[in-house]
Design an enzyme around this catalytic site. Structure first.
Site, PDB file in Angstrom:
ATOM      1  N   LEU A 153      33.438  46.824  39.181  1.00 35.57           N
ATOM      2  CA  LEU A 153      34.662  46.265  39.746  1.00 35.57           C
ATOM      3  C   LEU A 153      35.463  45.501  38.690  1.00 35.57           C
ATOM      4  O   LEU A 153      34.958  44.554  38.081  1.00 35.57           O
ATOM      5  CB  LEU A 153      34.314  45.316  40.910  1.00 35.57           C
ATOM      6  CG  LEU A 153      35.518  44.667  41.599  1.00 35.57           C
ATOM      7  CD1 LEU A 153      36.403  45.698  42.264  1.00 35.57           C
ATOM      8  CD2 LEU A 153      35.064  43.603  42.577  1.00 35.57           C
ATOM      9  N   ASP A 154      36.705  45.904  38.487  1.00 34.54           N
ATOM     10  CA  ASP A 154      37.609  45.257  37.519  1.00 34.54           C
ATOM     11  C   ASP A 154      37.010  45.230  36.116  1.00 34.54           C
ATOM     12  O   ASP A 154      37.370  44.382  35.297  1.00 34.54           O
ATOM     13  CB  ASP A 154      37.961  43.821  37.963  1.00 34.54           C
ATOM     14  CG  ASP A 154      38.638  43.809  39.321  1.00 34.54           C
ATOM     15  OD1 ASP A 154      39.334  44.780  39.647  1.00 34.54           O
ATOM     16  OD2 ASP A 154      38.447  42.826  40.069  1.00 34.54           O
ATOM     17  N   GLY A 155      36.112  46.167  35.863  1.00 34.49           N
ATOM     18  CA  GLY A 155      35.403  46.158  34.585  1.00 34.49           C
ATOM     19  C   GLY A 155      35.730  47.336  33.678  1.00 34.49           C
ATOM     20  O   GLY A 155      35.180  47.441  32.586  1.00 34.49           O
ATOM     21  N   GLY A 183      37.799  40.234  40.970  1.00 37.60           N
ATOM     22  CA  GLY A 183      37.608  40.271  42.415  1.00 37.60           C
ATOM     23  C   GLY A 183      38.790  39.770  43.203  1.00 37.60           C
ATOM     24  O   GLY A 183      39.923  39.863  42.750  1.00 37.60           O
TER      25      GLY A 183
END
Lengths: 299, 299, 299, 299
Positions: C242-244, C216
């Site tokens: 997200l960012d995964g 994040g």
């Protein structure tokens, strides 16, 4: 061996029972991968891993490593070895097969610094080095107790300028036919060309610098003197040229002006032992091919 | 300069207005830190950062760097400079003071490879290098457009074996008194001792190997030939001895047998530009002392 | 493009004219390498490089990449593609072929930080990224001049909380069918699932932390807060989480208590741009396979 | 202890006889360095090394470490301790002095993995860790023989879910007043807040991940699952928050998709033992200050 390692070692042995490896070098030309993988498939080998490297697509050398499984190693591998000569001749190959279950037998040479020796013994004990350590040979008697507590024979063979040839004769005598490779684990004597000849690309030395910088004696003092900002260690096969043999592995660590020679030595010990253990592991797993004075490492 | 950088640069300038730095080398003995910090305190300086290093407590050299703030730089720094000679004489100190707000003026020398130049220009533009780039000097005309688009003068001064002395004369002419330091950003000409003399410990070169390995020309070809497993780059002050000056910074990257000379060059470019930019930054921030042929870097 | 790059780019283009790559994923079982290499050999392909990986010899997935040369690409590759379905069906393969000469077309998305963009442009210009950069899209207008000076179209599409959907519609419009992959080069907007769907495993993002730490916003502030001793950056394919998404590459650098958030950001920029450029290069060279949420990178 | 170490240890002891260290934290304001260095100078202390760090020049915290020599430690240090309260009060300091010759006494806690324990024992034996190892406490009996061969008492205190409180009571009993710090060398039990309270910032744990990624159990399995390209280890002071205490040191190593969970564990062992040994060494040399949940490490 402490109880906690038994299961690790047993697992490794079990995995290895049906495994073999094949290393090949030859001039590159079309059809090699196809021919070898076809051959292995037809001989019932299940390829677990393959790695290849072409030095130069047009006219260079080609290197390949196969790791494969056979249902019945004792019966099938000899047939493979016999039949493969036809493929090998066609492509002008130099090749070797290795059974994973046939542990290589190591003689470790050591002088007064014990960190590399202890790391190898610890890794061996915990099942990370799949080998037999047949003996430790030292020009000093200091580490006898440590070594013998692992159940490993310790041979103290002193070396002086005058007795060097005689000492090597004794080393050869105790090694006899009990050893497949030699590890110079901070052994501070220069080994003679005659000795090296008997173990071509089977003697691994750890040099305590980032070669080719600081060849020869007192590399940490040299590094301090030159004011480098990074120190390193290099594992290489021993050849006649001092610290000039094929490099297997190197690693480094940052230093600053604050580190004096003693601190460089201290920090260096960790790099040396880690680099040497990696190189030995790759050799044991038949991951290294030597071409001219360089290595191809399939790790 | 793109709009987005203005605030960064303004912030740096503002922070620097009241900052100064003092670098000291002297023989070590008791009382130095006490004397200097007492002196600075009594002269109204607020110490922001101090770093020191003793080569050897008994009879070695002592190095110290102070970064401090003054309420009224223009009035107070000259007083400090005048008064400090008493302290300096007592301890046999070599010392310098630097105003952080007085930006160093750089001449960048470059040949045909632009990666180091572009990294310096980008870092300068984004406020990471607190300097004025006064000019770029090149023995080729290739990068004129790129450089001039940053608003920086570009001097094309060709160099051949025959015209070398004449070329250096012209370089000195355009540099005149407009330059405080020189950065050789992959400048592929050897600079003469006479030229170096005029910028003692103020010329930074990037050498594309992990010195002292692979001195001189074609270091990546040398590295490939030797089969090293790690390549590197070295930023150093230029002295008469080729690639032999005090090392400021080094960094490295792992390579394997798969990387040919061209790939080593390509990977090396990233290391070279990062290492050079760090060395230049530390020089600009007065973080480097030179003693004999080594650096003390307070970073 | 500066003159000095022309020869590099020409050399790359020439090398690529006869090259193709094949990527395969399938359940592992005996005979795959043999079948594919036999097939390629019989179709006149000269294998330049092959890499393979078995997740687990008993019942896992198998991944393979071949890079090969054909004498007459235009005539022979379509035949290979047509004939290979028989092999593919037999082993239940997912597979793709790529001509090396068909450059992938990139849209770079950027916000206000330009270091990742500039590194990509510089690498592209110097021939290190074998691609066409079709356009740069930004929610700000700041970098128009820099981008257009490279001859690349710049689309300024502002994004606010209210206009997000509309902005994405415009992005899709300018992208049309002109783009094969998207690089988020520090683009500070979250991309919608609907957008991502159109470029599965073809959007690469750089996240400015060592994922999965500090997901994040404001990762450097989080890193400073937690007091980590190493910072990093992560390039990954963008997925809905997200960012995964699948991690392609990561790298790190040591920091100390001395580095405040601004300095972490500054040091991080170098890591970010280097990591992103590597990931993009590997994607362009068809070296990445995605399986579930992980990558297999044959580099 | 093997003979070869005696001289190293003797040299360390000799060097330490006249050395002391002072650690100070206080709100930053002008004159601190000056006041302390003046004080030490007037009390006959020769400063060997000083390090300082200001969190923020305006209103932040200030941290300083002095290492100094006294001619007559037994007579002079008590005077310094007594007199320094005047300086300390003036600047609102938290401070400690430590005699280098007073070796810290360590209890090592261990479960079934022995690599961290063995590294500490080897470093201790070779004189690199300047401490007394008072005892090893384990919830298993496996390593008794190894530990006792070093002449170190081994306490086997089993722990089950039901007997946890009782086990901690026994641990406290054997520790009694014989221990200055505790090292959790892959001790796989969670230590209770009550226990931690007795050793504030004096329990060092090694966590086998790059924190804050992969908190809690099975971090290598988590790392494999997430597909990270780098793994790491973290040494930290133990606080009530699981794996949440102040980080002392971290290090990392590259991995690829080829490494399965077992291989990550194997590679991780080398990182873990190196990172833990560094953290313990810095603690023993009084190089670490803790502020809120972060460390300042003067190394």
């Amino acid at each position: 061996m402490p109880a906690q390692y038994n299961s690790v070692v047993a697992a490794v042995n079990n995995k290895n029972a049906n495994r073999a490896r094949m290393l090949i070098s030859c001039p590159d030309r079309p059809g090699i991968v196809s021919a070898v993988s076809q051959f292995l498939y037809e001989h019932g080998a299940n390829i677990i891993q393959s790695d290849q490297y072409t030095m130069d697509p047009e006219g260079g050398m080609f290197f390949i490593r196969f790791e494969f499984e056979l249902k019945d190693m004792d019966r099938e591998l000899p047939v493979i070895v016999e039949d493969f000569t036809r493929v090998a001749d066609r492509f002008d190959m130099k090749w070797h097969t290795f059974r994973a279950s046939r542990k290589k037998r190591i003689a470790i040479f050591v002088s007064k610094e014990d960190h590399c020796l202890m790391e190898l013994l610890w890794q061996w004990q915990s099942g990370e080095l799949d080998a037999d350590i047949s003996m430790v040979i030292s020009n000093h008697n200091d580490m006898r107790e440590q070594v013998e507590s692992f159940g490993i024979p310790y041979h103290h063979i002193p070396v002086t300028a005058d007795t060097k040839a005689e000492a090597e004769r004794k080393q050869i005598e105790v090694i006899a036919d009990k050893v497949d490779m030699i590890v110079l684990a901070r052994y501070m004597q220069i080994v003679s060309p005659k000795f090296i000849e008997q173990f071509p690309n089977r003697i691994i030395n750890i040099h305590h610098s980032f070669l080719p910088a600081f060849i020869g004696g007192k590399p940490y003092a040299q590094a301090y003197q030159r004011g480098v900002k990074i120190i390193g260690a290099t594992a290489h096969y021993v050849t006649e040229e001092l610290d000039g043999g094929p490099i297997i592995e190197q690693d480094v660590q940052r230093v600053t002006h604050r580190h004096n020679v003693d601190e460089l030595k201290r920090m260096g010990r960790t790099i040396e032992k880690v680099v040497l253990a990696r190189a030995v592991k790759w050799h044991l797993e038949d991951r290294i091919l030597v071409h001219q004075n360089k290595t191809v490492v399939f790790n």
